[in-house]
Enzyme design. Structure first.
Site, PDB file in Angstrom:
ATOM      1  N   LYS A 120       0.830  -1.201   0.000  1.00 19.25           N
ATOM      2  CA  LYS A 120       0.000   0.000   0.000  1.00 19.25           C
ATOM      3  C   LYS A 120       0.870   1.259   0.000  1.00 19.25           C
ATOM      4  O   LYS A 120       0.632   2.187  -0.788  1.00 19.25           O
ATOM      5  CB  LYS A 120      -0.927   0.020   1.212  1.00 19.25           C
ATOM      6  CG  LYS A 120      -1.920   1.182   1.207  1.00 19.25           C
ATOM      7  CD  LYS A 120      -2.639   1.331   2.525  1.00 19.25           C
ATOM      8  CE  LYS A 120      -1.754   1.996   3.557  1.00 19.25           C
ATOM      9  NZ  LYS A 120      -2.470   2.335   4.804  1.00 19.25           N
ATOM     10  N   ASP A 138      -6.622   1.067   1.006  1.00 20.18           N
ATOM     11  CA  ASP A 138      -6.603   1.117   2.463  1.00 20.18           C
ATOM     12  C   ASP A 138      -7.983   0.717   2.987  1.00 20.18           C
ATOM     13  O   ASP A 138      -8.823   0.230   2.227  1.00 20.18           O
ATOM     14  CB  ASP A 138      -6.206   2.514   2.949  1.00 20.18           C
ATOM     15  CG  ASP A 138      -7.291   3.555   2.672  1.00 20.18           C
ATOM     16  OD1 ASP A 138      -8.240   3.256   1.914  1.00 20.18           O
ATOM     17  OD2 ASP A 138      -7.203   4.665   3.238  1.00 20.18           O
TER      18      ASP A 138
END
Length: 215
Positions: A120, A138
């Site tokens: 991420k 997320d």
């Protein structure tokens, strides 16, 4: 959800916010990397508050390294998990100086080799600092994609893969920002603000709320 709906959703989000930006405050790829590392399980607001005092003092790998772990902790102690984050950041600074002449590498594998940097974080840096058409997923984006049925998946990796498959090229670079902001301010976790949502008629969430909220 079909592609016609997806395209219309993205078009509306783009019309509402043609040039979306991260809410993290940064001025260099290195500052962005550090801010994203600090933002794990913390709000962008809390990170910005800490870095507004940190970056004027140390905003390069060499300068941060000179602070040391304990010196860095003094600036970031208001942020969750600051002990682990401080250690990872100092190790990251050392590796950036050792392997990349102090620059943030524009390479996924290189980024993910840095302490504390996962997929991420690498996606955010590649997208925001280097304009790659990556889509970081997320908790906000995971929730929005599954709730609306835009890109369902049992985990963040599956949602990311689905997004990369179904999002048209023209929307890929900014898709991450639109979805995260939508999740942060509209499609919130406990009681989504469906009554004032610009994609309400396209969303396939069956338990829409009727409350119209101002924000």
């Amino acid at each position: 959800m079909n592609q016609k709906k997806r395209r219309e959703i993205l078009a509306r989000l783009r019309d509402q916010n043609p040039q979306p930006r991260t809410e993290l405050v940064y001025s260099t790829p290195f500052e962005l990397l550090i801010s994203v590392l600090l933002s794990a399980q913390a709000t962008d607001l809390s990170v910005n508050k800490a870095t507004s005092k940190l970056y004027p003092v140390a905003n390069t790998p060499k300068a941060l390294l000179s602070l040391g772990v304990n010196g860095l902790k003094e600036y970031i102690k208001s942020i969750g998990l600051f002990n682990t984050k401080a250690e990872n950041i100092i190790k990251t600074c050392s590796l950036l100086l050792e392997k990349y002449q102090g620059a943030v590498p524009e390479d996924r594998a290189a980024l993910e080799s840095l302490p504390g940097v996962g997929r991420k974080t690498a996606n955010v840096v590649l997208n925001t600092a280097f304009d790659w058409p990556t889509i970081a997923v997320d908790t906000h984006i995971f929730r929005v994609c599954n709730r609306t049925k835009f890109a369902s998946g049992q985990n963040v990796v599956l949602v990311e893969k689905k997004l990369l498959k179904v999002v048209p090229e023209e929307f890929k670079k900014d898709c991450h920002h639109w979805l995260i902001l939508h999740g942060r301010y509209h499609c919130i976790a406990r009681k989504p603000r469906c009554g004032s949502c610009i994609i309400r008629d396209l969303c396939e969430f069956k338990e829409k709320t009727e409350l119209t909220a101002s924000f």
